[in-house]
Every structure is written in C-alpha cells, then in structure tokens.
Design a protein around this motif. Sequence first.
Motif, PDB file in Angstrom:
ATOM      1  N   THR A   1       7.258  21.037  17.937  1.00 31.08           N
ATOM      2  CA  THR A   1       6.800  22.306  17.035  1.00 31.08           C
ATOM      3  C   THR A   1       7.167  22.482  15.686  1.00 31.08           C
ATOM      4  O   THR A   1       6.365  23.091  14.874  1.00 31.08           O
ATOM      5  N   ASN A   2       8.384  21.933  15.420  1.00 30.72           N
ATOM      6  CA  ASN A   2       8.824  21.792  14.335  1.00 30.72           C
ATOM      7  C   ASN A   2       8.222  20.433  13.515  1.00 30.72           C
ATOM      8  O   ASN A   2       9.128  19.506  13.427  1.00 30.72           O
ATOM      9  N   PHE A   3       7.041  20.407  13.091  1.00 31.92           N
ATOM     10  CA  PHE A   3       6.398  19.328  12.799  1.00 31.92           C
ATOM     11  C   PHE A   3       7.318  18.545  11.711  1.00 31.92           C
ATOM     12  O   PHE A   3       7.318  18.902  10.803  1.00 31.92           O
TER      13      PHE A   3
ATOM     14  N   VAL B   1      -3.596  10.565  16.823  1.00 36.95           N
ATOM     15  CA  VAL B   1      -3.090  11.949  17.316  1.00 36.95           C
ATOM     16  C   VAL B   1      -2.131  11.831  18.526  1.00 36.95           C
ATOM     17  O   VAL B   1      -1.157  12.581  18.288  1.00 36.95           O
ATOM     18  N   VAL B   2      -2.506  11.218  19.241  1.00 34.55           N
ATOM     19  CA  VAL B   2      -1.511  11.150  20.563  1.00 34.55           C
ATOM     20  C   VAL B   2      -0.279  10.606  20.387  1.00 34.55           C
ATOM     21  O   VAL B   2       0.825  11.181  20.532  1.00 34.55           O
ATOM     22  N   GLU B   3      -0.196   9.527  19.558  1.00 33.27           N
ATOM     23  CA  GLU B   3       1.160   9.040  19.302  1.00 33.27           C
ATOM     24  C   GLU B   3       1.881   9.849  18.567  1.00 33.27           C
ATOM     25  O   GLU B   3       3.416   9.826  18.104  1.00 33.27           O
ATOM     26  N   LYS B   4       1.474  10.759  17.428  1.00 29.04           N
ATOM     27  CA  LYS B   4       2.130  11.709  16.662  1.00 29.04           C
ATOM     28  C   LYS B   4       2.656  12.925  17.320  1.00 29.04           C
ATOM     29  O   LYS B   4       3.783  13.418  17.329  1.00 29.04           O
ATOM     30  N   ILE B   5       1.597  13.409  18.197  1.00 29.39           N
ATOM     31  CA  ILE B   5       1.757  14.909  18.616  1.00 29.39           C
ATOM     32  C   ILE B   5       2.165  14.840  20.247  1.00 29.39           C
ATOM     33  O   ILE B   5       2.498  15.901  20.725  1.00 29.39           O
ATOM     34  N   GLY B   6       1.594  13.771  20.995  1.00 26.03           N
ATOM     35  CA  GLY B   6       1.912  13.573  22.227  1.00 26.03           C
ATOM     36  C   GLY B   6       0.945  14.556  23.010  1.00 26.03           C
ATOM     37  O   GLY B   6      -0.166  14.828  22.375  1.00 26.03           O
TER      38      GLY B   6
ATOM     39  N   LEU C   1      -2.385  15.901   8.519  1.00 25.91           N
ATOM     40  CA  LEU C   1      -4.040  16.189   8.519  1.00 25.91           C
ATOM     41  C   LEU C   1      -4.881  15.580   7.375  1.00 25.91           C
ATOM     42  O   LEU C   1      -5.804  14.959   8.003  1.00 25.91           O
ATOM     43  N   CYS C   2      -4.361  15.492   6.345  1.00 25.74           N
ATOM     44  CA  CYS C   2      -5.198  14.700   5.343  1.00 25.74           C
ATOM     45  C   CYS C   2      -5.336  13.355   5.290  1.00 25.74           C
ATOM     46  O   CYS C   2      -6.295  12.909   4.746  1.00 25.74           O
TER      47      CYS C   2
END
Length: 277
Positions: A187-189, A211-216, A246-247
């Motif tokens: 949550t604290n990216f 996306v999955v690798e970064k945020i699960g 995101l960019c």
Amino acid sequence: LRDDFGVPVFYDSSKWGYYITKPIFEPYELRLMVDSIQSSKFITQTEAQTISQKITKLGDVYTKESLNRVAYVADRVRSKNDSVVKDADRIHKAIAQNRKISFRYFHYTPSKDNPKRYSKSGNVYIVSPYALLWDNGNYYLYAYLTEKDAFRTFRVDRMENVSLLKEEKREGAEHFYDFNANEYAKTNFAMFEGENKFITIKFVNTCMNAVVEKIGTDKITYKNFDNSHFTVQMRIGINEQFYGWLCTFGNKAQVIEPQEQVDAFREYVNKITSLYD
C-alpha cells in the motif's frame, strides 16, 4: 589389518581425517545466497564481494568452482554507504533489546560541493525501531517517531552514525501490534508514503504479467473489461512515484475512476508535457 579373505590391507595415513558425507548447504542453496547478496542494492560492491567469498568457502571443491563463476557484481546502481550491513545489525539489536536508536538522515543533491542534504538541518533523529523491510533490493527501517506520534520509513543506506541508545526504551508499541509488513509495502507503493485511496485502472491485456509482478494479487481485484483490456481495482498509496510507474505503460494504461484520480493523474501528465511546450 587384513580383509575378509586374509589379504593385508594398507591405508594411506596422509589421507586420514574427518569427511562430511552430506554438506550443510546444497550447491544450489549456496548459489542462491550468492545471487541474493550480489543483487542487493543496499550492499556496496566491496561488501558484496567479501560476503560472497565467505559463502563460497562453505562449499566443497567442485561447488567452489561454480560459485566463483557466478560470484560477480553486476553493473547496477549500488549503495555507497559501507556501513549499511553493520547499521542493519545495530538496528536488529535495538529491536531485540527494546531500545531506541539515533542517526542522521540525508538525501542526495546534484551539488558537487555538497552532495548530501541532511534532514532536520543535520540534527539527529531519535526513533523507536520496529521492523526492517527489504523492498526492491533496498533496506528500509520502519520506526515510530514520538514527536510525530506516527510511524515513518527510512532508507538504511541514507542513515549515518546509527547508534543504539541503551538507556531509552522504545515507544509506540501500542500502534505496532497489528502491523503487516507485506500489506504495508504494497500500500505504500515503492516504499514512498502516500495517501491510501481507491483507484481503478484499465490495462491492455499484454500488461498483465508486469502488473501482477509489481502489485501482486492479494486484496487486488482483477476484472475483464473487454476482449483486449482488463481492469485493476485496489487501495494503494497514491503519490508521484505511483504515477511514474503508471506512465511506464504509456497508452496501454488508463485511470478510469474515481474522477478525482483521473483529474490528479491528468494534472501529473500535464506537468510533464508542459516542460516541452
């Protein structure tokens, strides 16, 4: 000595000794340790090589050769702080002994004369350490600040003069009992503090792995949007580092709700494009 058939048996006394029939660590386990050390950005190049050489000594003759072949330091951005490993050990001791620590904290600047800018005008922080977090190859301290009545994170490689204060017990334990390290890091990216807010983003299907690798997937909602896109709904720390990530997807990602986040991301992008007007 004779064998079972009465034939004399002669032993080479130069080869007498003790032999380990099963090693403490398997070769792949030693390689894993070496690779982990080499890929850690918070460990300096010199320290990484020193630790890797010590690990290599744990292997047999054949394993040492393979470890020597992989025991190199990759060309990556590394910490310049040689005391990080020892500082982390001091922090662990402070946590175990329920004591506070003190340190100076700095940020890098483009100035050649003054490459470091110290927080609090160079004055020391006195904090109550509660956890060391490892994220993206860096070490972070999660500590309670009495004057702020809140927890903060600090990059260990940007901490200097770390000292254990034996006479001062930690504070803030009542706020730490339900701490979840994995959830906090998510949550604290990128380990930058941001206000946790809900956001929905639409991605092109080919972005799914990244996306999955970064945020699960834990507490993250993935849904099909159409044949070419999917959406991600999550509550996460919203900050400029998050927008920057995101960019990296270019026109393959789009914030679609809430409108507050659509406007905020548009403003972030406009600030960047305004530099090229």
